[in-house]
Design an enzyme around this catalytic site. Structure first.
Site, PDB file in Angstrom:
ATOM      1  N   PRO A  25      -3.457  13.301  -5.953  1.00  0.00           N
ATOM      2  CG  PRO A  25      -4.972  11.308  -4.748  1.00  0.00           C
ATOM      3  CD  PRO A  25      -2.797  11.914  -5.434  1.00  0.00           C
ATOM      4  CB  CYS A  26      -3.871  18.344  -4.152  1.00  0.00           C
ATOM      5  SG  CYS A  26      -3.997  18.386  -6.109  1.00  0.00           S
ATOM      6  CG  HIS A  27      -9.398  14.950  -5.126  1.00  0.00           C
ATOM      7  ND1 HIS A  27      -8.169  15.185  -6.393  1.00  0.00           N
ATOM      8  CD2 HIS A  27     -10.265  14.433  -5.232  1.00  0.00           C
ATOM      9  CE1 HIS A  27      -8.331  13.543  -6.187  1.00  0.00           C
ATOM     10  NE2 HIS A  27      -9.702  13.163  -6.143  1.00  0.00           N
TER      11      HIS A  27
END
Length: 196
Positions: free
Chosen positions: A159-161
């Protein structure tokens, strides 16, 4: 993957997808078209976009030496790719928990350290690049953390967001800042997103 070196963590293929057979499925999601691609060992790519052709071009750009084809739902190994795509679309819509498919990705030890930290961030929460840098024991490597974040080949699953600038601003996102904002809103509120 976009990494410029040959390091990996037990991936089944070489740099730029050398030796890989990659199957992909594209489905509708609440944030546009969603592509999930993988080898027989696990997911190696997940991306969002507006057009299937652009998603396929992005996959081929990241894995130029791989054999790439559409997943055949009638083949057992391929069917898993479609199932993971559907599961990820359900998560994006806010209707299920984050799927945890096996992954088959390449990266440097530094990138894997960053990606492990991203996966440790609970849904609905965020961390700054500087906090991630501190957690991996490299407090001055803030820009390198941002670069590793941007090299993530499997959106949402890693989850780089959930990584933000220290100021709280969204920063960048390979698949568009509006998608990042909506993902974070869905995770914080627990409310389903509507199909775009």
């Amino acid at each position: 993957m976009r990494a410029q070196n040959n390091s990996s963590r037990d991936s089944s293929y070489g740099p730029h997808g050398d030796g890989a057979e990659i199957m992909y499925a594209i489905v509708d999601s609440a944030l546009g078209r969603l592509m999930v691609a993988g080898t027989r060992r696990g997911i190696c790519f997940a991306a969002m976009g507006e057009a299937d052709r652009a998603l396929v071009a992005e996959l081929r750009g990241d894995y130029p030496l791989a054999t790439i084809r559409v997943a055949d739902p009638n083949r057992r190994a391929d069917a898993r790719i479609g199932q993971w795509a559907d599961a990820l679309a359900e998560y994006i819509a806010g209707r299920s928990k984050m799927p945890t498919p096996p992954m088959d990705i390449r990266g440097t030890p530094f990138q894997f350290a960053v990606w492990d930290q991203l996966r440790a961030i609970p849904a609905g929460q965020t961390r700054s690049y500087s906090e991630i840098a501190r957690r991996i024991g490299r407090p001055r490597a803030i820009r390198a953390v941002g670069t590793a974040n941007g090299a993530n080949p499997v959106s949402i699953i890693i989850p780089c967001h959930r990584a933000l600038r220290a100021s709280g601003h969204l920063g960048g996102y390979r698949w568009g800042l509006e998608r990042k904002r909506k993902l974070l809103e869905m995770e914080r509120s627990g409310q389903p997103l509507r199909l775009s």
